[in-house]
Design an enzyme around this catalytic site. Structure first.
Site, PDB file in Angstrom:
ATOM      1  N   LYS A 290      17.001 -79.277 -41.468  1.00 44.60           N
ATOM      2  CA  LYS A 290      17.570 -79.232 -40.098  1.00 44.60           C
ATOM      3  C   LYS A 290      16.515 -79.080 -39.021  1.00 44.60           C
ATOM      4  O   LYS A 290      16.669 -79.591 -37.918  1.00 44.60           O
ATOM      5  CB  LYS A 290      18.598 -78.109 -39.969  1.00 44.60           C
ATOM      6  CG  LYS A 290      18.089 -76.723 -40.283  1.00 44.60           C
ATOM      7  CD  LYS A 290      18.681 -76.267 -41.563  1.00 44.60           C
ATOM      8  CE  LYS A 290      18.088 -75.002 -42.106  1.00 44.60           C
ATOM      9  NZ  LYS A 290      18.723 -74.616 -43.356  1.00 44.60           N
TER      10      LYS A 290
ATOM     11  N   GLU B  10      24.236 -84.764 -43.858  1.00 43.36           N
ATOM     12  CA  GLU B  10      25.326 -83.783 -43.947  1.00 43.36           C
ATOM     13  C   GLU B  10      24.798 -82.381 -44.277  1.00 43.36           C
ATOM     14  O   GLU B  10      25.287 -81.376 -43.765  1.00 43.36           O
ATOM     15  CB  GLU B  10      26.316 -84.241 -45.048  1.00 43.36           C
ATOM     16  CG  GLU B  10      27.523 -83.381 -45.217  1.00 43.36           C
ATOM     17  CD  GLU B  10      28.474 -83.402 -44.027  1.00 43.36           C
ATOM     18  OE1 GLU B  10      29.135 -84.412 -43.834  1.00 43.36           O
ATOM     19  OE2 GLU B  10      28.529 -82.391 -43.316  1.00 43.36           O
TER      20      GLU B  10
ATOM     21  N   GLY C  81      25.517 -76.434 -44.964  1.00 48.07           N
ATOM     22  CA  GLY C  81      25.447 -76.686 -46.413  1.00 48.07           C
ATOM     23  C   GLY C  81      26.570 -77.563 -46.954  1.00 48.07           C
ATOM     24  O   GLY C  81      26.612 -78.760 -46.694  1.00 48.07           O
TER      25      GLY C  81
ATOM     26  N   LYS D  21      20.743 -76.266 -36.148  1.00 49.70           N
ATOM     27  CA  LYS D  21      21.980 -76.889 -36.623  1.00 49.70           C
ATOM     28  C   LYS D  21      22.886 -77.263 -35.451  1.00 49.70           C
ATOM     29  O   LYS D  21      23.521 -78.321 -35.450  1.00 49.70           O
ATOM     30  CB  LYS D  21      22.711 -75.941 -37.573  1.00 49.70           C
ATOM     31  CG  LYS D  21      21.929 -75.689 -38.858  1.00 49.70           C
ATOM     32  CD  LYS D  21      22.474 -74.500 -39.611  1.00 49.70           C
ATOM     33  CE  LYS D  21      21.701 -74.243 -40.889  1.00 49.70           C
ATOM     34  NZ  LYS D  21      22.053 -72.977 -41.532  1.00 49.70           N
TER      35      LYS D  21
ATOM     36  N   GLY E 258      22.949 -72.762 -50.580  1.00 55.41           N
ATOM     37  CA  GLY E 258      22.990 -72.612 -52.037  1.00 55.41           C
ATOM     38  C   GLY E 258      22.718 -73.928 -52.716  1.00 55.41           C
ATOM     39  O   GLY E 258      22.886 -75.002 -52.128  1.00 55.41           O
TER      40      GLY E 258
HETATM   41  N1  LIG Z   1      18.361 -73.437 -49.585  1.00 57.69           N
HETATM   42  C1  LIG Z   1      19.498 -73.868 -49.038  1.00 57.69           C
HETATM   43  O1  LIG Z   1      20.583 -73.419 -49.418  1.00 57.69           O
HETATM   44  C2  LIG Z   1      19.458 -74.916 -47.967  1.00 57.69           C
HETATM   45  C3  LIG Z   1      20.668 -75.363 -47.438  1.00 57.69           C
HETATM   46  C4  LIG Z   1      20.657 -76.386 -46.489  1.00 57.69           C
HETATM   47  C5  LIG Z   1      19.453 -76.915 -46.060  1.00 57.69           C
HETATM   48  N2  LIG Z   1      18.279 -76.422 -46.577  1.00 57.69           N
HETATM   49  C6  LIG Z   1      17.016 -77.043 -46.119  1.00 57.69           C
HETATM   50  O2  LIG Z   1      16.521 -77.808 -47.213  1.00 57.69           O
HETATM   51  C7  LIG Z   1      15.085 -77.794 -47.218  1.00 57.69           C
HETATM   52  C8  LIG Z   1      14.592 -77.260 -48.565  1.00 57.69           C
HETATM   53  O3  LIG Z   1      15.088 -75.937 -48.738  1.00 57.69           O
HETATM   54  P1  LIG Z   1      14.868 -75.146 -50.108  1.00 57.69           P
HETATM   55  O4  LIG Z   1      15.654 -73.906 -49.987  1.00 57.69           O
HETATM   56  O5  LIG Z   1      15.093 -76.044 -51.263  1.00 57.69           O
HETATM   57  O6  LIG Z   1      13.311 -74.790 -49.993  1.00 57.69           O
HETATM   58  P2  LIG Z   1      12.358 -74.290 -51.148  1.00 57.69           P
HETATM   59  O7  LIG Z   1      13.129 -73.699 -52.264  1.00 57.69           O
HETATM   60  O8  LIG Z   1      11.293 -73.502 -50.477  1.00 57.69           O
HETATM   61  O9  LIG Z   1      11.715 -75.654 -51.709  1.00 57.69           O
HETATM   62  C9  LIG Z   1      10.864 -76.438 -50.967  1.00 57.69           C
HETATM   63  C10 LIG Z   1      10.287 -77.526 -51.863  1.00 57.69           C
HETATM   64  O10 LIG Z   1       9.505 -78.391 -51.064  1.00 57.69           O
HETATM   65  C11 LIG Z   1       8.201 -78.517 -51.652  1.00 57.69           C
HETATM   66  N3  LIG Z   1       7.258 -78.686 -50.544  1.00 57.69           N
HETATM   67  C12 LIG Z   1       7.096 -77.886 -49.482  1.00 57.69           C
HETATM   68  N4  LIG Z   1       6.182 -78.402 -48.648  1.00 57.69           N
HETATM   69  C13 LIG Z   1       5.757 -79.559 -49.233  1.00 57.69           C
HETATM   70  C14 LIG Z   1       4.825 -80.547 -48.878  1.00 57.69           C
HETATM   71  N5  LIG Z   1       4.101 -80.486 -47.746  1.00 57.69           N
HETATM   72  N6  LIG Z   1       4.668 -81.609 -49.702  1.00 57.69           N
HETATM   73  C15 LIG Z   1       5.377 -81.693 -50.841  1.00 57.69           C
HETATM   74  N7  LIG Z   1       6.281 -80.791 -51.230  1.00 57.69           N
HETATM   75  C16 LIG Z   1       6.472 -79.731 -50.425  1.00 57.69           C
HETATM   76  C17 LIG Z   1       7.975 -77.265 -52.454  1.00 57.69           C
HETATM   77  O11 LIG Z   1       7.063 -77.553 -53.483  1.00 57.69           O
HETATM   78  P3  LIG Z   1       6.632 -76.487 -54.618  1.00 57.69           P
HETATM   79  O12 LIG Z   1       7.865 -76.330 -55.486  1.00 57.69           O
HETATM   80  O13 LIG Z   1       5.523 -77.116 -55.318  1.00 57.69           O
HETATM   81  O14 LIG Z   1       6.288 -75.211 -53.896  1.00 57.69           O
HETATM   82  C18 LIG Z   1       9.388 -76.996 -52.970  1.00 57.69           C
HETATM   83  O15 LIG Z   1       9.636 -77.716 -54.140  1.00 57.69           O
HETATM   84  C19 LIG Z   1      14.670 -76.934 -46.026  1.00 57.69           C
HETATM   85  O16 LIG Z   1      14.382 -77.772 -44.951  1.00 57.69           O
HETATM   86  C20 LIG Z   1      15.909 -76.077 -45.758  1.00 57.69           C
HETATM   87  O17 LIG Z   1      15.996 -75.683 -44.413  1.00 57.69           O
HETATM   88  C21 LIG Z   1      18.266 -75.434 -47.518  1.00 57.69           C
END
Ligand SMILES: NC(=O)c1ccc[n+]([C@@H]2O[C@H](COP(=O)([O-])OP(=O)(O)OC[C@H]3O[C@@H](n4cnc5c(N)ncnc54)[C@H](OP(=O)(O)O)[C@@H]3O)[C@@H](O)[C@H]2O)c1
Length: 413
Positions: free
Chosen positions: A104, A128, A133, A204, A301
């Site tokens: 976002k 979406e 989420g 958002k 999640g």
């Molecule tokens: N968590 C949620 O429930 C949720 C819900 C809606 C939206 N989001 C959004 O979705 C996105 C991901 O969230 P997340 O919770 O999955 O984050 P996360 O668990 O911190 O995972 C981030 C992933 O991106 C990789 N990464 C980070 N910077 C990178 C780069 N420069 N080049 C390549 N890979 C990179 C990391 O690699 P490594 O594994 O090697 O560290 C990791 O696998 C965010 O923008 C977040 O705001 C999250």
């Protein structure tokens, strides 16, 4: 049967959720799009981490390996921050891939540009998962906007702050204790600052604004207050009045201008957000034809977010190309939405009692804490006289004790 080849950027909570959902829902995907879906490559940052990924999938830290793949159809993006995500997604669009993002922060800044580029390239953008989420608010809005004019959107858009407020009220925990629990449960973002200071909800809200109104207000015009000032005492006081604190992001258009806030707000039992608890999100949309609708569900999640992204996959493969679906909305201003209209507020740290003289209704609840009925202009005057004043709007049906007494007096006269 032909194959849809996809790449994942990121294999954290969301990226892994997408990978596992694509594996576990092959049959459903085949039924929906008539093709097999195969994850062919995954971009990560740290090669040392152990991950449960099939050996034939390319795992790389170099985006060039991904963008160089022949016959790539779709790129999912679930990494963090604006860059390098924006650059990667632009390059994916230029290669002719559909893109689907959960990011976002990046999308609130660059969504318009990506959607326009996708339209030029005759491909689609799914986003979406950028808002609330697993709650399908984007598709719902896009559907509504075909005929309806949206006048206002309100949302509880950050599950972490809602979880903290719920824990503080139910378990009498301090803010710090509730935040720690949110982090232990994996609800908070990597930087919980954005959850509790309102930035995450702001990103958002800006995505929703772009769709519903075709534009976003300037950041400097958006009031953003986090939840860190809210105390257990205030929560308990509100509870006695039948009110609950919620961190609400709102946007509406009045007199052809967008007004947006992300602020702690009190809601009464009559408000649809009163029962939205814990990590749940909710979005209320008001339109000229349907009136008001509220969608509620898990705001984050692994699988709720993956669900939104894999539903987007079906959507982008079924629709030939992204249309820029937002359009200029007709302004719908109701009389009671003018700035001189009065509404209810909880005001804290009100030291100069005299400043209440111009306000017709007020109830003192404790030292320096009042419930009042006032217009925004009257509130501005209170701020001028009380430098530390903290105010919370009250939404839903609410009546001050003094008003009830006044009404009783009138009836018995
Ligand atoms: N968590 C949620 O429930 C949720 C819900 C809606 C939206 N989001 C959004 O979705 C996105 C991901 O969230 P997340 O919770 O999955 O984050 P996360 O668990 O911190 O995972 C981030 C992933 O991106 C990789 N990464 C980070 N910077 C990178 C780069 N420069 N080049 C390549 N890979 C990179 C990391 O690699 P490594 O594994 O090697 O560290 C990791 O696998 C965010 O923008 C977040 O705001 C999250």
């Amino acid at each position: 049967m032909s194959i849809i080849k996809v790449a994942l950027l990121g294999f954290g909570t969301v990226g892994e959720g997408v990978y596992r959902t694509i594996q576990s829902h092959q049959e459903e995907l085949r039924a929906a799009i008539g093709k097999n879906v195969e994850v062919v490559a995954i971009l990560i940052k740290n090669k040392e981490k152990k991950r449960a990924i099939d050996s034939e999938v390319l795992i790389t830290t170099d985006f060039e390996d991904i963008i160089g793949l022949p016959d790539l159809d779709v790129v999912f993006e679930a990494i963090v921050e604006k860059e390098p995500s924006f650059t990667y997604l632009k390059r994916a669009l230029l290669k002719g891939c559909h893109i689907i993002t959960a990011n976002k922060e990046m999308f609130s800044h660059h969504g318009k540009e990506l959607i326009e580029l996708a339209a030029e390239q005759q491909v689609s953008v799914g986003f979406e998962a950028t808002v609330a989420g697993g709650v399908p608010i984007i598709q719902t809005l896009q559907q509504l906007l075909k005929i309806n004019n949206v006048s206002a959107i309100q949302g509880i858009l950050n599950g972490t702050s809602n979880f903290i407020l719920t824990e503080m009220r139910e378990k009498k925990q301090t803010f710090i204790e509730a935040l720690k629990l949110a982090q232990q449960n994996g609800y908070a973002e990597a930087d919980p600052g954005n959850d509790i200071n309102g930035c995450d909800a702001y990103f958002k809200l800006m995505v929703l604004s772009g769709i519903a109104f075709g534009e976003q207000p300037e950041l400097s015009c958006v009031k953003i207050n986090g939840i860190t000032d809210i105390t257990i005492e205030q929560i308990e006081l509100a509870d006695k009045l039948g009110l609950r604190f919620k961190h609400i992001a709102s946007i509406d258009r009045k007199e052809d201008r967008l007004h947006a806030t992300v602020i702690p707000t009190l809601v009464s039992k009559a408000h649809p957000f009163y029962h939205v608890e814990g990590v749940e999100n909710a979005v209320n949309v008001r339109t000229d034809l349907i009136g008001s609708i509220t969608l509620q569900g898990p705001g984050a999640g692994m699988f709720p977010t993956a669900s939104a992204m894999v539903e987007d996959l079906v959507q982008v493969l079924q629709s030939p190309a992204t249309e820029v679906k937002s359009r200029k909305q007709k302004t719908v201003v109701k009389k009671d939405e003018q700035t001189h209209a009065t509404s209810y507020w909880l005001v804290c740290k009100l030291k100069k009692r005299l400043s209440l003289n111009s306000i017709s209704y007020s109830d003192q609840l404790s030292e320096e804490v009042y419930a009042i009925k006032a217009s925004k202009d009257q509130l501005v005057k209170l701020y001028e006289q009380n430098a530390d004043l903290i105010t919370y709007p009250i939404l839903g049906t609410f009546e001050l004790e003094s008003e009830r007494k006044e009404a009783t007096l009138l009836l018995t006269r």
